[in-house]
Scaffold this motif. Structure first.
Motif, PDB file in Angstrom:
ATOM      1  N   GLY A 165      -3.373  -5.164  16.595  1.00 37.97           N
ATOM      2  CA  GLY A 165      -3.680  -4.167  17.745  1.00 37.97           C
ATOM      3  C   GLY A 165      -2.557  -2.861  17.767  1.00 37.97           C
ATOM      4  O   GLY A 165      -3.308  -2.106  18.656  1.00 37.97           O
ATOM      5  N   GLU A 166      -1.799  -2.815  17.143  1.00 39.87           N
ATOM      6  CA  GLU A 166      -0.577  -1.740  17.376  1.00 39.87           C
ATOM      7  C   GLU A 166      -0.979  -0.905  16.206  1.00 39.87           C
ATOM      8  O   GLU A 166      -1.698  -1.128  15.150  1.00 39.87           O
ATOM      9  N   SER A 167      -0.589   0.526  16.698  1.00 45.25           N
ATOM     10  CA  SER A 167      -0.793   1.510  15.352  1.00 45.25           C
ATOM     11  C   SER A 167       0.610   2.228  15.566  1.00 45.25           C
ATOM     12  O   SER A 167       1.189   2.362  16.373  1.00 45.25           O
ATOM     13  N   LEU A 168       0.927   3.198  14.208  1.00 50.30           N
ATOM     14  CA  LEU A 168       1.781   4.005  14.303  1.00 50.30           C
ATOM     15  C   LEU A 168       1.328   5.223  13.768  1.00 50.30           C
ATOM     16  O   LEU A 168       0.442   5.223  12.868  1.00 50.30           O
ATOM     17  N   VAL A 169       1.566   6.543  14.446  1.00 54.95           N
ATOM     18  CA  VAL A 169       1.131   7.799  13.707  1.00 54.95           C
ATOM     19  C   VAL A 169       2.402   8.442  13.273  1.00 54.95           C
ATOM     20  O   VAL A 169       3.610   8.622  13.998  1.00 54.95           O
ATOM     21  N   VAL A 170       2.307   8.894  12.025  1.00 57.72           N
ATOM     22  CA  VAL A 170       3.157   9.616  11.259  1.00 57.72           C
ATOM     23  C   VAL A 170       2.928  10.942  11.129  1.00 57.72           C
ATOM     24  O   VAL A 170       2.038  11.529  10.232  1.00 57.72           O
ATOM     25  N   ALA A 171       3.381  11.878  12.136  1.00 60.54           N
ATOM     26  CA  ALA A 171       2.613  13.177  12.323  1.00 60.54           C
ATOM     27  C   ALA A 171       2.833  14.188  11.191  1.00 60.54           C
ATOM     28  O   ALA A 171       2.093  15.013  10.587  1.00 60.54           O
ATOM     29  N   ASP A 172       4.151  14.173  10.372  1.00 55.80           N
ATOM     30  CA  ASP A 172       4.410  14.927   9.513  1.00 55.80           C
ATOM     31  C   ASP A 172       3.578  14.613   8.157  1.00 55.80           C
ATOM     32  O   ASP A 172       3.475  15.392   7.323  1.00 55.80           O
ATOM     33  N   ALA A 173       2.919  13.517   8.229  1.00 46.75           N
ATOM     34  CA  ALA A 173       2.118  13.001   7.162  1.00 46.75           C
ATOM     35  C   ALA A 173       0.732  13.113   7.174  1.00 46.75           C
ATOM     36  O   ALA A 173      -0.153  12.576   6.423  1.00 46.75           O
ATOM     37  N   ALA A 174       0.569  13.572   8.655  1.00 47.42           N
ATOM     38  CA  ALA A 174      -1.163  13.349   9.078  1.00 47.42           C
ATOM     39  C   ALA A 174      -1.684  11.995   8.885  1.00 47.42           C
ATOM     40  O   ALA A 174      -2.659  11.907   8.365  1.00 47.42           O
ATOM     41  N   HIS A 183       8.157  14.022  -4.890  1.00 49.44           N
ATOM     42  CA  HIS A 183       9.156  12.846  -4.894  1.00 49.44           C
ATOM     43  C   HIS A 183       8.978  12.021  -3.535  1.00 49.44           C
ATOM     44  O   HIS A 183      10.308  11.130  -3.533  1.00 49.44           O
ATOM     45  N   GLU A 184       8.008  11.858  -3.038  1.00 51.38           N
ATOM     46  CA  GLU A 184       8.108  11.205  -1.567  1.00 51.38           C
ATOM     47  C   GLU A 184       6.746  10.538  -1.399  1.00 51.38           C
ATOM     48  O   GLU A 184       5.677  10.795  -1.818  1.00 51.38           O
ATOM     49  N   ALA A 185       6.852   9.477  -0.828  1.00 49.94           N
ATOM     50  CA  ALA A 185       5.759   8.430  -0.372  1.00 49.94           C
ATOM     51  C   ALA A 185       6.189   7.470   0.830  1.00 49.94           C
ATOM     52  O   ALA A 185       7.182   7.512   1.178  1.00 49.94           O
ATOM     53  N   ILE A 186       5.163   7.186   1.427  1.00 48.76           N
ATOM     54  CA  ILE A 186       5.218   6.256   2.549  1.00 48.76           C
ATOM     55  C   ILE A 186       4.626   4.825   2.242  1.00 48.76           C
ATOM     56  O   ILE A 186       3.458   4.513   1.605  1.00 48.76           O
ATOM     57  N   ALA A 187       5.413   3.695   2.002  1.00 50.15           N
ATOM     58  CA  ALA A 187       4.869   2.537   1.715  1.00 50.15           C
ATOM     59  C   ALA A 187       4.783   1.572   3.048  1.00 50.15           C
ATOM     60  O   ALA A 187       5.363   1.712   4.153  1.00 50.15           O
ATOM     61  N   ILE A 188       3.628   0.685   2.564  1.00 45.99           N
ATOM     62  CA  ILE A 188       3.307  -0.045   3.869  1.00 45.99           C
ATOM     63  C   ILE A 188       3.382  -1.509   3.469  1.00 45.99           C
ATOM     64  O   ILE A 188       2.622  -1.814   2.239  1.00 45.99           O
ATOM     65  N   ALA A 195       0.806  -1.183   0.088  1.00 47.48           N
ATOM     66  CA  ALA A 195       0.129  -0.015   0.043  1.00 47.48           C
ATOM     67  C   ALA A 195       0.972   1.390   0.186  1.00 47.48           C
ATOM     68  O   ALA A 195       1.830   1.448   0.754  1.00 47.48           O
ATOM     69  N   VAL A 196       0.537   2.344  -0.894  1.00 42.03           N
ATOM     70  CA  VAL A 196       1.520   3.189  -0.860  1.00 42.03           C
ATOM     71  C   VAL A 196       0.580   4.673  -0.807  1.00 42.03           C
ATOM     72  O   VAL A 196      -0.450   4.887  -1.517  1.00 42.03           O
ATOM     73  N   LEU A 197       1.086   5.635  -0.006  1.00 45.91           N
ATOM     74  CA  LEU A 197       0.531   7.058   0.268  1.00 45.91           C
ATOM     75  C   LEU A 197       1.596   8.073  -0.470  1.00 45.91           C
ATOM     76  O   LEU A 197       2.646   7.954  -0.006  1.00 45.91           O
ATOM     77  N   ARG A 198       1.136   8.640  -1.244  1.00 45.47           N
ATOM     78  CA  ARG A 198       1.821   9.848  -1.918  1.00 45.47           C
ATOM     79  C   ARG A 198       1.803  10.983  -0.811  1.00 45.47           C
ATOM     80  O   ARG A 198       0.864  11.282  -0.594  1.00 45.47           O
ATOM     81  N   THR A 199       3.151  11.272  -0.552  1.00 47.07           N
ATOM     82  CA  THR A 199       3.292  12.477   0.487  1.00 47.07           C
ATOM     83  C   THR A 199       3.959  13.760  -0.103  1.00 47.07           C
ATOM     84  O   THR A 199       4.006  14.826   0.565  1.00 47.07           O
ATOM     85  N   GLY A 200       4.149  13.652  -1.418  1.00 45.22           N
ATOM     86  CA  GLY A 200       4.739  14.852  -2.021  1.00 45.22           C
ATOM     87  C   GLY A 200       5.321  14.294  -3.513  1.00 45.22           C
ATOM     88  O   GLY A 200       5.066  13.391  -3.982  1.00 45.22           O
TER      89      GLY A 200
END
Length: 382
Positions: free
Chosen positions: A352-361, A285-290, A278-283
């Motif tokens: 049951g666990e989670s992660l918050v990536v603040a700079d990507a909301a 030239h940048e993305a977060i991959a899961i 799964a991929v979230l485009r954040t800019g």
């Protein structure tokens, strides 16, 4: 298939997907909207010549067949598993020692090698081998030096790209893999170097101080970080770039605010339908991959299973930090003594666990796991 490759861009399987980053001029850019056709693509079968080089100042203590067995079939098997059977690296062993014209110490072989001496070494090797091999028959060439010669430094193993290709046997050699490993060699070393042949970057950070940690960016994850890592399976992003994951294996997370639910197959699960990335485009030239990682296939020795997050930058060059793993457990470490970087060995999220990536909301939560081993993930943007 020979090595006379056409330079310039080539369309990629990701070109029409909104979360695909554009390829840039950065060395080994992880942008994947086009393919750099000056590199061979690992699809189908590629043929590799294994050439074994001796020197006048040393008598080899091993045979070419014995040294070839240090790397094959292990390297072929690694890529077969990683590619879901889409790629076969087929080695061809030249079963003789090919003597170089100069003694081993004359080339002053070392990691940070004088470029002139390194070029002389490779040109001498190609000239010496030309009578025994038709270079035009092969897609990759490995130059494997006698590991027991006195001037051979195992730290010098690397892929060398030529500004001006070497013309030989009706083809143009653009790059060679120079191998100086002791026997037995470092773990996954040839798979790591072969990754560069396919335009993958180094993910480690080369430190400035003696004894400093090279593996702080990605730890054990992906052999392009550490070839000694417990989880050497290529990142899903790399598989997408190489064409091993197609559009059906990738989910682009919508750009708007809100929550979406995703089911991810483990990256190392056998071939079959379903998304693995799964991929979230954040800019631009940048993305977060899961992706999900488990103790199977190339990852059978990994430290902690779960859902792994990492940042990708398409505008950052090899060794500059194009990938950074996001730590799901930043206040703990795991597998001390075996992990390349224990603080990231337990980076994946469990159920049951989670992660918050603040700079990507962004908030990512693992909500469950099916009996088949798939991972259920809830992604919230905003």
């Amino acid at each position: 298939m020979g090595m006379a490759l056409i330079a310039g861009p080539m369309k990629s399987v990701a070109v029409s997907m909104p979360c695909a980053l554009p390829r840039t001029d950065a060395h080994h850019s992880l942008g994947l909207d086009t393919w750099n056709a000056s590199y061979p693509r690992p699809d189908g079968t590629l043929d590799a010549a294994l050439l074994f080089l001796s020197f006048p100042d040393a008598t080899p203590m091993a045979t070419p067949e014995e040294l070839a067995a240090d790397h094959f079939p292990a390297t072929t098997d690694f890529f077969r598993r990683a590619s879901y059977g889409k790629f076969r690296l087929r080695p061809h062993v030249v079963r003789r020692w090919i003597e170089m014209p100069a003694v081993s110490r004359a080339y002053r072989i070392r990691r940070d090698w004088d470029s002139g001496l390194r070029t002389a070494y490779m040109r001498d090797a190609v000239a010496a081998a030309d009578r025994f091999v038709d270079f035009g028959r092969y897609d990759l060439v490995y130059l494997i030096a006698d590991p027991d010669a006195p001037g051979v430094d195992s730290d010098a193993t690397k892929v060398v790209n030529f500004e001006e290709p070497i013309a030989v046997d009706g083809t143009r050699l653009r790059r060679l893999v120079t191998v100086f490993e002791q026997s037995p060699p470092d773990r996954h070393v040839l798979a790591h170097e072969t990754g560069h042949v396919f335009d993958l970057p180094d993910l480690y950070k080369r430190p400035s101080g003696e004894g400093a940690d090279w593996d702080t960016r990605v730890g054990d994850w992906d052999l392009m970080g550490s070839q000694f890592g417990l989880a050497p399976e290529p990142f899903g992003w790399h598989k997408w770039k190489l064409g091993w994951l197609g559009a059906a294996g990738v989910r682009c997370v919508p750009e708007g605010l809100g929550t979406t639910l995703h089911t991810l197959r483990t990256l190392t699960a056998p071939p079959g339908p379903g998304a693995r990335l799964a991929v979230l485009r954040t800019g631009r030239h940048e993305a977060i991959a899961i992706e999900a990682r488990d103790r199977t296939g190339n990852d059978r020795e990994l430290c902690r299973s779960g859902v792994l997050l990492y940042r990708v930058r398409g505008d950052i060059a090899s060794t500059g930090g194009p990938v950074e793993v996001l730590d799901g457990h930043p206040r703990s470490a795991a597998c001390a003594g075996t992990s390349a970087h224990p603080p990231l060995a337990d980076a994946p999220l469990g159920v049951g666990e989670s992660l918050v990536v603040a700079d990507a909301a962004l908030r990512v939560e693992v909500t469950g796991r099916s009996a088949a081993g798939d991972w259920d993930v809830k992604i919230t943007r905003g």
